[in-house]
Scaffold this active site. Structure first.
Site, PDB file in Angstrom:
ATOM      1  N   HIS A  27     -12.072  -4.894   7.961  1.00 52.62           N
ATOM      2  CA  HIS A  27     -12.755  -5.056   6.504  1.00 52.62           C
ATOM      3  C   HIS A  27     -14.082  -4.182   6.866  1.00 52.62           C
ATOM      4  CE1 HIS A  27     -10.161  -8.436   5.965  1.00 52.62           C
ATOM      5  NE2 HIS A  27     -10.175  -8.348   4.490  1.00 52.62           N
ATOM      6  N   GLU A  44       0.785  -1.273  -0.040  1.00 48.11           N
ATOM      7  CA  GLU A  44       0.056   0.026  -0.079  1.00 48.11           C
ATOM      8  C   GLU A  44       0.929   1.293  -0.072  1.00 48.11           C
ATOM      9  OE1 GLU A  44      -0.665  -2.859   1.688  1.00 48.11           O
ATOM     10  OE2 GLU A  44      -2.767  -3.054   0.753  1.00 48.11           O
TER      11      GLU A  44
END
Ligand SMILES: Cc1ncc(C[n+]2csc(CCOP(=O)(O)OP(=O)(O)O)c2C)c(N)n1
Lengths: 328, 349
Positions: A129, A60
Site C-alpha cells: 500500500h 484488476e
C-alpha cells in the site's frame, strides 16, 4: 477559482469530464455506492448511475481490460486501482494490451484510457500500500505517465489524461489527498494542463531540482531551509513523467549547471536515471558537477516506522545532497 | 441455514465427526472460539485507545467458528495460509501470541522483523504459508507448496488456504484452483463468505447463488455451509480432509457468515451506511460463540460455570502479549536493507 483539496480536484475533474463527454465512464472496486476507498468518486453513482460508475468485482485485470475494450469501441474508461500497488494484477493489460494496441492496429485503434489510483508511502502502509513503481510504465512504449503534486495540476492533468487518445497511468500520492489544498479554475474555464509539460514551482540560481509527486513538497520545504544558508534551488515539478519535458529541464540546467533529481521510488533503474542520462547527452558542457539523485533505498517500503523512515527519502536527505552539490 | 453440496455421492449423510470429540476437545474448542473473539476485541480496543498507532485492524468478529473449525481437525504437518481476517489461526497453528502481537506492532521480534504488517507473515517450519495483500494470490502459491510435497513423496499433507468471497473473483484464485484440480492436489480452499468485500455485496462479486458452485467448473466438491455453526464447519472439514488426503484433489468449503464490523477499524461509521443496520443486527443474533455454548450445555456434559463468558485467563494472556509487544524493541533502521537477497549460496559476487 475554487479552493479545494488535492482529492477534490481529481474528483471534480472527472465529474466535469463525465458531464462534458457521455463516452467517459468509471470502473473500479467500491467506487459506486461507497464512492471509493478514499472517496474520490463520492456522489457519482447517484448522479451518473451504475452504467457509468461501475462497481467491479476484485479483478484488476478485468477492470483495465474493460476500459481497453470499451476504448477500442469508442469509449473513454477511467479505471481505479484501489491502491496503485494492485495494478500488478492488471500489468499485462496495461503493458501488452493497451500499450501496443495502436501500434498493432496500424494506427487505426487508439486506446484512450486512464488507469489511476493512490500511490506512495509515508503512511505506514507497508509493502503493498506504499509503492511507487512508475518506472515499470515509464519503460514501456505507448504509455503516458502522470503524477501531479498540486490541486490545480491534478485537475488540469486529469482532464487532459481523459481527453488524450493514449493509455495514461495516473499516480495520485495518497499522502497529498487531504493534506494539500489550493485553488483550481472554475468548471466553465475548461482548464487543462497539457501532458508532457513541466512547471517551475520555484525559481533559483544554484541547483536545478527535478522532481514530481509528493517529493515536490519535500523539495520546496528543503528549498526554504537552504535559502537561509544562501543556497537557492530552482524546483521543476515534472507533472508528467512520460513524455518528459526536456526543454524546461535543459533551460534550467543551462542556468544553474548543477542538477539534483528527487523521486520516491527505489533509486536503481528509476526515472532519475533516464533524466540524468538525457541531461548528460544533451547538455554535458553546461554541467559543473555530477548529476545527483535522492531517492528511496533499493528496498521495499517496510511497515515499522523506523524502517519506513530509513528507506524513503526525507527533507534532510535533500538538504544534505544540495549542500554537497553546491560545495562540489 | 441448509447445508448443501454441489456434488453429493448418492445422497450420503454427512458423518457427525463432532460427536467423536472428547470432553477435553470440547473445552479446548470453546476456549479457542473465545481466544479469537478476545483477540479481535483487544486489538480494536488498542487501536481506539491509541496503544496501537500504525496499520489497520481487520476484524473477525462473528467468523470464529470458521477459524477454529477448519484448523482443529488438522494434523501438525498440514499447511495453512491465513489472510487478513484469520489472525487467530497463526496462534492455533503454533505461533505464540507474543509473536503475533510483535507483528501487529511492527517490532524486531516479529516474524517479518517489522518489514510487513498484520497477516502478511508465515513460518514454513510451522506449515504457515505467507500471504500478501494481493488477494487470491496464495491460492496459486499453495499449489507450489503442495507440489513440493509431491516431489518429497508426501502426498497426504493438506494445505488449507483461506480467502474471502470477494477474492474469488481474481485471476490467481481461478488459475490456482484449476491447476490444483488438474493435478489433484490436496488443497482445501476455505471461502469465508462474510457477504461483503469492503462495501461490495456478494452479488456483485460472484454471479452464482453460492460461491461453492464455482467448484463445478473445476469438477471438484464444493460445500456451502453455515459458517457460524462450529459443528457444521468441523464435520465438513473432516470430510474434506479425508477426500484430499486420499488423493482426490481440491475442495472448496464456503462458510457463510457475516462481517459484523467495518472492513477495517477505519471503516466503522461508513460500514453502517453502505449496508442496512437491520442486517447487522440480525447477524449479531447468530453469534457462533453463543451457539456453541448452547450446544455444549445441551450435551449435558457441562455446567454453566464451566463455560465462562469470557474465560478471563485468555483475556489476561492476550493483554500480557500486548504489553510484551509494546515494550519490545523496534527494529534497527538499517535492518530495512536486510533480507532483500539471500547470498548464502555463495554464487554471486
Ligand atoms: C488484488 C487486490 N485488489 C484489491 C485489494 C484491496 N482490498 C483489500 S481487502 C478487499 C476486500 C476483500 O473482500 P473479501 O475477499 O470478500 O474478504 P473480506 O475482507 O470480506 O474478508 C479489497 C478490495 C487487494 N488487497 N488486493
Amino acid at each position: 477559482m475554487r479552493e479545494v483539496t488535492f482529492l477534490e480536484a481529481i474528483r471534480l475533474a472527472r465529474g466535469e469530464e463525465m458531464e462534458r463527454d457521455p463516452n467517459v465512464f468509471l470502473i473500479g472496486e467500491d467506487i459506486g455506492r461507497m464512492g471509493g476507498a478514499f472517496g474520490v468518486t463520492e456522489g457519482f453513482y447517484e448522479h451518473f448511475g451504475p452504467d457509468r460508475v461501475v462497481d467491479s468485482p476484485i479483478s484488476e485485470t478485468a477492470i483495465i481490460a474493460v476500459c481497453v475494450g470499451a476504448a477500442a469501441a469508442g469509449k473513454r474508461g477511467v479505471a481505479e486501482m484501489q491502491f496503485m500497488d494492485f495494478i500488478s494484477y492488471g500489468f499485462d493489460q496495461v503493458v501488452n494490451v493497451a500499450g501496443t494496441y495502436l501500434y498493432r492496429s496500424g494506427g487505426k485503434t487508439p486506446i484512450p484510457i486512464v488507469v489511476r489510483g493512490p500511490s506512495g508511502g509515508y503512511i505506514g502502509g507497508s509493502l503493498y500500500h506504499s509503492q511507487q513503481f512508475e518506472a515499470w510504465f515509464f519503460h514501456t512504449p505507448g504509455l503516458k505517465v502522470v503524477q501531479p503534486a498540486f490541486p490545480d495540476d491534478a485537475y488540469g492533468l486529469m482532464k487532459a489524461a481523459i481527453r488524450d487518445n493514449n493509455p495514461v497511468v495516473f499516480y495520485e500520492h495518497k499522502h497529498l489527498y487531504r493534506r494539500i489544498k489550493g485553488p483550481i479554475p472554475e468548471a466553465h474555464e475548461d482548464y487543462i494542463v497539457k501532458l508532457g509539460s513541466a512547471r517551475v514551482r520555484r525559481y533559483g540560481e544554484d541547483i536545478t531540482v527535478v522532481t514530481y509527486g509528493a517529493m515536490v513538497h519535500f523539495v520546496l520545504e528543503a528549498a526554504q531551509h537552504l535559502e537561509k544558508e544562501g543556497i537557492s534551488l530552482e524546483v521543476i515539478d515534472l507533472r508528467t513523467i512520460k513524455p518528459l519535458d526536456m526543454k524546461t529541464i535543459l533551460q534550467s540546467v543551462r542556468k544553474t549547471s548543477k542538477v539534483l533529481i528527487v523521486y520516491e521510488a527505489p533509486k536503481t533503474g528509476g526515472v532519475g536515471a533516464e533524466i540524468s542520462a538525457r541531461i548528460t547527452e544533451q547538455a554535458f558542457e553546461w554541467l559543473d558537477a555530477p548529476i545527483m539523485r535522492v531517492a528511496a533505498k533499493d528496498a521495499f517500503v517496510p511497515f515499522a516506522e523506523p524502517l519506513e523512515k530509513f528507506v524513503l527519502p526525507s527533507v534532510d536527505d535533500i538538504v544534505f545532497a544540495a549542500r554537497e552539490l553546491v560545495a562540489y | 441455514m441448509s447445508t448443501t453440496r454441489t456434488r453429493r455421492k448418492n445422497g450420503q449423510q454427512r458423518v457427525a465427526f463432532h460427536e467423536r470429540l472428547e470432553k477435553s476437545d470440547l473445552i479446548e474448542i470453546y476456549r479457542r472460539l473465545w481466544f479469537a473473539r478476545l483477540f479481535d476485541e483487544a486489538l480494536y480496543d488498542a487501536k481506539k485507545k491509541g496503544r496501537l498507532r500504525r496499520g489497520n485492524v481487520y476484524g473477525s468478529r462473528g467468523q470464529e467458528a470458521i477459524m477454529v473449525g477448519t484448523t482443529y481437525p488438522l494434523r501438525p504437518d498440514d499447511f495453512v495460509s491465513p489472510i487478513h481476517r484469520d489472525m487467530p489461526v497463526f496462534v492455533f497453528r503454533g505461533m505464540t501470541v507474543e509473536q503475533v502481537m510483535c507483528q501487529v506492532w511492527g517490532k524486531a521480534e516479529a516474524p517479518t522483523r517489522g518489514k510487513d504488517s498484520w497477516s502478511h507473515m508465515g513460518d514454513m517450519n510451522l506449515g504457515i504459508v505467507h500471504s500478501t495483500s494481493m488477494l487470491g494470490s496464495t491460492i496459486a502459491v499453495a499449489c507450489g507448496v503442495l507440489w513440493a510435497q509431491r516431489l518429497d513423496g508426501r502426498r497426504d499433507r493438506v494445505l488449507v488456504a483461506y480467502t474471502g468471497e470477494g477474492a474469488t473473483a481474481t485471476g490467481p484464485f481461478h488459475e490456482g484452483l484449476n491447476f490444483a484440480a488438474v493435478h489433484k492436489l490436496p488443497l482445501i480452499v476455505v471461502v469465508e463468505n462474510n457477504q461483503y468485500a469492503y462495501s461490495t455485496p456478494v452479488e456483485l462479486e460472484v454471479p452464482t447463488k453460492t460461491v461453492a458452485e464455482r467448484a463445478l467448473g473445476y469438477g471438484i466438491p464444493g460445500y456451502s455451509i453455515d459458517g457460524n455453526d462450529f459443528n457444521a464447519v468441523y464435520d465438513t472439514m473432516c470430510e474434506a480432509l479425508d477426500h484430499a488426503r486420499a488423493g482426490n484433489g481440491p475442495v472448496i468449503i464456503e462458510c457463510v457468515t457475516y462481517r459484523l464490523q467495518g472492513h477495517a477499524d477505519h471503516d466503522e461509521t461508513r460500514a453502517r451506511k453502505y449496508r442496512p443496520v437491520e442486517e447487522i443486527e440480525l447477524w449479531e443474533k447468530r453469534d457462533p460463540l453463543v451457539r456453541y455454548r448452547q450446544y455444549l450445555l445441551s450435551t449435558g456434559q457441562f455446567t454453566e460455570a464451566e463455560l465462562p463468558e469470557p474465560p478471563l485467563d485468555i483475556k489476561e494472556q492476550i493483554e500480557r502479549a500486548i504489553v510484551y509487544a509494546i515494550s519490545s524493541p523496534d527494529p534497527e533502521p538499517h535492518t530495512a536493507l536486510e533480507d532483500i537477497y539471500d547470498e548464502s549460496a555463495g554464487v554471486s559476487l
